[in-house]
Every structure is written in structure tokens, then in C-alpha cells.
Design an enzyme around this catalytic site. Sequence first.
Site, PDB file in Angstrom:
ATOM      1  N   GLN A 135       0.388  -1.234   0.420  1.00  0.00           N
ATOM      2  CA  GLN A 135       0.283  -0.375  -0.077  1.00  0.00           C
ATOM      3  C   GLN A 135       1.134   1.177  -0.208  1.00  0.00           C
ATOM      4  O   GLN A 135       2.082   0.965   0.001  1.00  0.00           O
ATOM      5  CB  GLN A 135      -1.136  -0.232   0.844  1.00  0.00           C
ATOM      6  N   ASP A 285       1.284  -2.778 -17.787  1.00  0.00           N
ATOM      7  CA  ASP A 285       0.612  -2.719 -16.722  1.00  0.00           C
ATOM      8  C   ASP A 285       0.718  -0.943 -16.924  1.00  0.00           C
ATOM      9  O   ASP A 285      -0.189  -0.327 -15.800  1.00  0.00           O
ATOM     10  CB  ASP A 285       0.533  -3.222 -15.395  1.00  0.00           C
TER      11      ASP A 285
END
Length: 515
Positions: A135, A285
Amino acid sequence: MLRAFRNLLRLVSIGRTLGRHGALPVELFRDSTPLLALLLRAMNRDKAPGRPGERLAAALQALGPSFIKLGQVLSIRADLVGEEVAKDLANLRDRLPAFPGADARAIIEAELERPIDLLYARFDDTAVAAASIAQVHFAETPDGCAVAVKVLRPGIEQAFQRDIDLLMWLADWALRLQPRLRRLKPLAVVETFARTVALEMDLRMEAAAASELAENFADDQTFGVPAIDWDRTAKRVMTQERVIGFSIDRLDDILAAGLSPDQLLAHAADAFFNQVFRDGFFHADMHPGNMFVTAAGRLVAVDFGIMGRIDRQTRLYLADMLIGFLNRDYDLVAKVHFDAGFVPASQDQELFKQACRSIGEPLHGRPLSDISVGRLLAQLFAVTEKFQMETQPQLLLLQKSMLTAEGMGRVLNPRVNMWELARPLITRWMIENRGLEARGADLINNMAGIAARVPALVRDLERTANMLAEGGGLRLHPESVLVLAAAREREGRRWRRLGWAALVLAAAGLAAALS
């Protein structure tokens, strides 16, 4: 035995979760292992909502970080799961609840071996993004730099290791029960997954990837990469320059800033083409959430956990293949597949050429703006299955990346094809790398390489001839003898492991009874 028992228990739990979402692969075993298919059908919830791919995505998300990441890997394996399922898995939300900021602080201090107050003048405990592996928190360094700090989840390495061991075990058994899956290399898929995850869980590797990509675009004013703060980066922590901007899919913000969506699309096309063909190192990505636009109109990429590499020979193969399709030269398309060894020499080249024509002819006469290069590759991979073309992971990753980039382009302007905007760049690269001069240079380099290897080859032939002349035959290196002995031992273990097939069926039956 302990490994098998542990994996069987975990398999029961996974089976119940997949069954609850109606995502068990019943059809896979219907013909070859009808008893197992029957047990799986009994566990499956037939009335679960959504398409098969949507149900599988929901089940993988419920199973946790390892399986969310596996779903991302499978999303580029349309040859393995089918085009529709792969598309649904590509939409898998890589989102999880954030772990506490106090845990993030503890991890940072342990990794960097300094109190967090010395590392950052300000550190926001509330995460701004939470994914399957890590995160992100916003912070500010003592010298006033705004940064983003990426922190690995606590215990994530152990969780992934447990699930990867299970996946290796399942892939091994899948090959035993379904030999036709050998062409799809399930063990290689899991091994690739394991390597990818291992790299993603060392944030120093992601930082290095960002640094390399930044170097490749050091002189480019249209595309950039956040700078890495190496003093505040370690295996489980990465600190980088904070990007001030908005994601590329926010058209209202783009227009409000006085920027041109078509110009941004052209910059994105140039950046992606340069990554793939010029450098052979690309962001794999590049969806809108990983691409930001600054107020000055510069594109800035983030999240470098998934990167792709393509060697020069494969890039040339791709160029020749695309030239062949666009020029309706199916002899060339077939030839490059056989020359590259992608299609076995035992296959019929004329029949393969006919199959390529079935893909290319529907494109004839259509403007380039209507042609999806990503979809062209997907169709090609689907056709080559009939010709025992082995899976090429680097090309599958590229195909997925192209589809993602094309999807991003359609958000900016659905009427414009990003490859058409990059046509001048593509044309120049083709001339420089596939023109007559370039082919001549390649031929000279290849001949020089062969000539350099001739002396060593002659020495090896002389050594072999002398050994035969001495009458002693060819002597095996001691390591070769050990390899042969190990192979015999593996074969014995393989037969002993066949008895565990009954345990797999028993576990499936137990899961059916518990569901």
C-alpha cells in the site's frame, strides 16, 4: 506426505470458496476424469451470478492476495482460460482493505533502521492506495520533498510462499490428469508467477525498474518516471517522488487544463512503441490508474512491479510478422514463425500459411484506425494452438499490454487508433531495423559471430576424435552420471506418487460433503 496432507486441506478450503462462487473448472475434467468432474459439479453453485470469468474473478478476490495476483497473471493467458475469461480477469480489482498506519511505520523503521521522524518530516498514516502486495502513503522528507512511500503488507511473503507451493503441486497433478495441458506449460506458468511475485516483493527491484525506464526516457519531454529516493528505499519499502497530476482517463480535468486528448494519446503511443521496439523494456501494466498527466501535459507512469523484456530478435520477428499481415504476405508470416522456432518444424508450413491468411484477410482494406494489434496477436495465438506452438510468455505479456494501452487510448478518443498516431515513428523504426541496410548489417554480424565460434568448434571435434581413437569411447562427466541417477530416482518417485491420486478425489468428495 506432510506436504500432500497440508495441500489437500488447503485445497478443500479453496474448493469450497470456488464452489460458492460457481467457479470450479468442471468442464476441464468432464471427458478425461468424469468422476472428478461429477464431484466438482456437486460442489459448484450453478446459480452464482455473472459470467464464468466474473465468477472466477470474485472467487480469486475472496481467496486473498496470492490468488488476486494469480488472476492478473491468468488475464494474459487467453490461450489457457479463453478470451472472455481473460477479459473478465483483466478487470479484477487489485484492492484490499488497508493495514494500519502504525504497522506501516514499524515496517519502515525496521527496514531503514532509523526512527520514522528522522526519515520523514510528515508521514500520513492513512493509505492512499491498497493493493494485494503493498500500500502507498504520502509523506514529506526533511528537505521538503513531497514523496509517495510504498510499503509491503505484513506477512505477505509467507502467505505467497504457501500458496505458490500449492499451485506447483496442483500444476504437477493437472499434467498427470490432463496430459493435453502440457503444451500450455502449467508448471512454467506457476514458475513465472513465482518469479514475478518474488520480484514484486523486493521493492528494490521495482525501484531499479523505475530507474532503468527513467534513463531510457531521460531526454523525453512527453513521458517521465518519478525519481527514486534510494536513501529511503529497501526490500520492503520504496520511496519515490510524488506525482502531482491526475489519471489519464479523467477527460474533464484534461480539457479543463487546456490539454488535447489526441496529443496525449499520441504521446502515449510514442512512449509505448519506444519501450517495446526501441528499448525492449516496457511497462506491462499501463492502465489509466498507472498513468498520470501533469498540468504541463507530460505523461508520468507509476507502479513498476510488472515489467516486460523482449530481446532484439523477438522484436524483429514481431516487425516482420506485422509487415507480413499488413502487406498480405502470408509466406513471410509463416516463415518467421518457423524460423523463430515458435512453430515446430514438423508442422505443415503451407497449412500454417493458410491459417494466417484466415486471420489477415478480414483486415484487408480496413483502415489502420480499425485494426487492434493486441487483438491481432490474440487471434494469432489462438490459431497457432492447432500447430503445437508452445506458449511464449513474453509475447503474451506484450499482447496483454497492447490491449491495455489500446483500451486507454479509446478512453481518450474512441475514434482514433493510437498506432496510427505513432505511424511516423513506426515507419522510421522499420526502415532502420528491417530495411536492406539493416538486413545486410545483421547478416555481417551473424557471419562474424559464426566465424568467431569456429576455432572452439574445431577444438571440440579434435578432442572427440582423439577420445574415440583411443578406444575408450566417450567419457561422461561425473556430473552427467549424477544427473542420470537422479532421473532414475525421479521416475521411481513418480510411480509412487500416483497413489496419491486417490487422496485428491477423496478431498474433493470431502469438500462436496461439507459444502
